[in-house]
Scaffold this motif. Structure first.
Motif, PDB file in Angstrom:
ATOM      1  N   ALA A 156      58.119   1.699  31.952  1.00 18.53           N
ATOM      2  CA  ALA A 156      58.888   2.552  32.870  1.00 18.53           C
ATOM      3  C   ALA A 156      58.003   3.374  33.783  1.00 18.53           C
ATOM      4  N   THR A 157      56.707   3.373  33.543  1.00 18.88           N
ATOM      5  CA  THR A 157      55.828   4.226  34.344  1.00 18.88           C
ATOM      6  C   THR A 157      55.019   3.438  35.353  1.00 18.88           C
ATOM      7  N   ILE A 158      55.610   2.350  35.824  1.00 19.67           N
ATOM      8  CA  ILE A 158      54.967   1.616  36.920  1.00 19.67           C
ATOM      9  C   ILE A 158      54.990   2.524  38.141  1.00 19.67           C
ATOM     10  N   ALA A 159      53.871   2.639  38.769  1.00 22.54           N
ATOM     11  CA  ALA A 159      53.754   3.591  39.879  1.00 22.54           C
ATOM     12  C   ALA A 159      54.785   3.291  40.953  1.00 22.54           C
TER      13      ALA A 159
ATOM     14  N   LEU B 126      51.120  10.867  25.954  1.00 22.58           N
ATOM     15  CA  LEU B 126      49.975   9.986  25.700  1.00 22.58           C
ATOM     16  C   LEU B 126      49.593   9.200  26.949  1.00 22.58           C
ATOM     17  N   LEU B 127      50.608   8.686  27.644  1.00 23.32           N
ATOM     18  CA  LEU B 127      50.297   7.836  28.802  1.00 23.32           C
ATOM     19  C   LEU B 127      49.746   8.653  29.969  1.00 23.32           C
TER      20      LEU B 127
ATOM     21  N   ARG C  61      46.118   8.356  31.754  1.00 22.05           N
ATOM     22  CA  ARG C  61      45.889   8.357  33.200  1.00 22.05           C
ATOM     23  C   ARG C  61      44.823   9.391  33.582  1.00 22.05           C
ATOM     24  N   SER C  62      44.892  10.571  32.929  1.00 22.10           N
ATOM     25  CA  SER C  62      43.892  11.616  33.204  1.00 22.10           C
ATOM     26  C   SER C  62      42.495  11.121  32.836  1.00 22.10           C
ATOM     27  N   HIS C  63      42.439  10.375  31.761  1.00 16.61           N
ATOM     28  CA  HIS C  63      41.149   9.860  31.305  1.00 16.61           C
ATOM     29  C   HIS C  63      40.617   8.797  32.259  1.00 16.61           C
ATOM     30  N   GLY C  64      41.494   7.875  32.623  1.00 18.03           N
ATOM     31  CA  GLY C  64      41.152   6.876  33.637  1.00 18.03           C
ATOM     32  C   GLY C  64      40.306   5.721  33.132  1.00 18.03           C
TER      33      GLY C  64
END
Lengths: 249, 366
Positions: B95-98, B65-66, B70-73
């Protein structure tokens, strides 16, 4: 609800030497269960028996209701294991280490594997170390990376062999917090093999205590209660009660 | 139960992606491409994940989902998620902090190459110096030079190499004799094959081939053994004890090899002569004639010069093997790389030394 792990009268001998005998216990879903005891009592051997690496000399162990040693058993894919040394593949980066089980055992496309592996490293606080080699990281980071790899396929059962061994108290407490978070947020059942007193008291719902001299189980139950009122002198000594009593005087 | 495929419903303002059942790793694998493409295609509208029918979610499902987000933006909304699913998504979001941008890898400056080459040669010379110093100081450190290590190295590098050396020597003698006999016979010079082969073996091929065998067998073994000790911090332990690693680890191997190499070379030479004699006898030249030809062609200096070379080649191979082991890096590949360096370095050094000695011997009139 049926227990996730059911160990019945497990025994292990190497030649004439008996490590333990008649070890029975159950681990319920969502529980943090600790196997504890002094050095050489067979904690790691018991863990190897549970994950299917060491067939018991006698007795039976069922995981998710299946015999882990049955030839057609597919239970192993539901278990994540962190070994004492971390056992990270030294020729791969941390990210590649975590991606490996996803590559081998899932149908995720490459971009998804990378994203999922990044998330797993993020969960253990290693986002920025994803590109580093195991030889370039500290012992605590290696343990956390090993946990991330063990969690790669989101197994419902996680077994951790001495996660705090050789770590400083702060790093060790961080790992304890991570284990509690994994159980709380992801509902993972965790079996921990350890002899670190602070960790046991911090994370365990229930425990089983092995003793080398007795070659078997000498106590089971809530470790906090065992620490307070066990009559067994070995258990009392293990939980520092005698030491604490001396200190209090 | 697997998650159902998202069946997008949309209007002018939003794209709704509904999911159902379990959003686990299997569902993520099945829905990944489809979901990312749908999210990417709907960038002009708000993206809505409808999770009302999702019963459970793991981190792989949440990552699906996340990543779609991101793909959607653009603006995304999650609706209908139960508490457990929402908690996992929140956890994965944290956990998905760049990650920080990786440090730029410095570009290779080719002008640095000569300097690096000189530094590498300097390191090798420094190591040679250390070995010489260790040799000089042996009387003061004789306890560090253990006889059992020396004998073990001699056994490994020498005694256990004998079968291979004999086999190779016999085959080389046989091949050389056969290959040269056929053309030389046309000119009636077949008797001189004995001169040709025996001189080649004594002066060049014997020491050279024995050194190649040594590099492959023992140079790599020395590097792997010492390299593993380094990785296991055994060298650090020795250093902290005040034990000189060159004296304890390098000298026994070096001295053992310098001792066994001439012996192995003699065996290689005689095995080669034996192979040659077999071929010549097969072509009607009696062994007694062959032995007379060999005795006439080979002077003692050819033989002893070969043995001197063999000892020198052995020292080079052993030193390079040990040096590669001591310079082992970290990680499981490091020992393999050290072994490779030892073999390649040993062979190259042997050939270079052979060339230099050929010029020297020529100048000296040997």
């Amino acid at each position: 609800m049926a227990p996730l792990i059911q160990a019945n009268a497990l025994a292990q001998s190497f030649g004439a030497r008996t490590i333990f005998r008649d070890v029975s216990f159950e681990v319920a879903e969502g529980e943090i269960f600790v196997i504890l005891g002094g050095s050489g009592c067979g904690k790691s051997v018991l863990m190897r028996q549970i994950v299917g690496l060491q067939p018991p000399s006698s007795g039976h162990v069922a995981v998710f209701g299946q015999d882990i040693y049955a030839p057609a058993s597919d239970v192993r894919s539901k278990i994540g294991v962190m070994f004492q040394s971390g056992a990270l593949f030294g020729a791969m980066t941390l990210l590649e280490n975590v991606m490996l089980p996803l590559e081998m055992l899932s149908d995720l496309p490459p971009a998804a594997r990378r994203a999922v592996a990044q998330v797993k490293l993020g969960l253990v606080g290693l986002t920025d170390a994803a590109g580093r080699m195991p030889a370039e990281i500290s012992g605590g980071m290696a343990k956390r990376a090993a946990i991330a790899r063990a969690m790669a396929l989101d197994p419902p059962l996680l077994l951790l062999d001495e996660p705090s061994a050789g770590l400083d108290p702060i790093t060790s407490a961080g790992l304890d917090r991570l284990i509690l978070d994994l159980r709380h947020d992801l509902g993972i059942t965790v079996v921990v093999v350890t002899h670190e007193l602070a960790s046991i008291l911090a994370i365990a719902d229930r425990c089983i205590m092995l003793d080398a001299a007795a070659a078997g189980v000498i106590a089971t139950g809530d470790p906090r209660k065992l620490a307070e009122d066990s009559d067994n002198p070995t258990v009392a000594a293990f939980f520092n009660r005698q030491t604490l009593a001396v200190a209090a005087r | 139960m697997p998650s159902a495929a998202p069946d997008p419903t949309s209007d002018a303002k939003s794209l709704v992606l509904p999911f159902a059942d379990q959003l686990d790793v299997a569902a993520a694998a099945r829905l990944w491409v489809e979901t990312q493409q749908a999210a990417h295609a709907g960038r002009d509208r708000a993206l809505v994940f409808d999770l009302a029918a999702v019963t459970g979610c793991d981190t792989s499902g949440a990552t699906l989902l996340l990543e779609a987000e991101r793909s959607h933006g653009g603006t995304t909304t999650i609706i209908g998620a139960n508490d457990g699913v929402a908690a996992v998504i929140a956890l994965v979001r944290t956990a998905t902090i760049a990650p920080k941008a990786p440090q730029a890898v410095p570009e290779t400056d080719w002008r640095e190459l000569p300097r690096a080459a000189i530094a590498a040669i300097g390191d090798e010379l420094a190591f040679a110096g250390e070995v010489v110093v260790a040799l000089i100081r042996v009387p003061a450190r004789h306890r560090m030079l253990r006889m059992e290590d020396l004998l073990r190295a001699a056994d490994e590098a020498g005694v256990k190499a004998i079968p291979l050396v004999l086999l190779l020597g016999a085959l080389i003698g046989l091949i050389l004799a056969f290959q040269s006999l056929v053309p030389m016979r046309r000119f009636g010079a077949d008797i001189y094959v004995a001169n040709l082969v025996s001189l080649s073996l004594m002066r060049e091929l014997g020491p050279l081939l024995t050194a190649m065998v040594l590099a492959g067998r023992s140079g790599s073994a020395f590097a792997a053994e010492i390299g593993t000790m380094k990785i296991n911090q055994e060298l650090d332990a020795l250093n902290t004890m005040g034990v000189d690693t060159v004296t304890m680890l390098v000298l026994p191997r070096l001295l053992a090899v310098m001792f066994v190499m001439p012996v192995l070379t003699v065996l290689m030479d005689f095995a080669g002569l034996f192979g040659m004699t077999m071929v010549l006898t097969g072509f009607g030249i009696p062994p007694i004639v062959v032995s007379h030809q060999v005795a006439a062609a080979v002077v003692p200096l050819d033989f002893t010069g070969g043995l001197f070379k063999a000892s020198l080649f052995g020292a080079a191979v052993a030193a390079i093997g040990c040096r590669s082991g001591l310079a082992t890096g970290v990680g499981p590949r490091a020992v393999g790389q050290a072994a490779t360096r030892a073999v390649v370095g040993g062979i190259v050094a042997t050939v270079v030394l052979d060339g230099a000695l050929a010029v020297l011997f020529n100048r000296l009139g040997w």
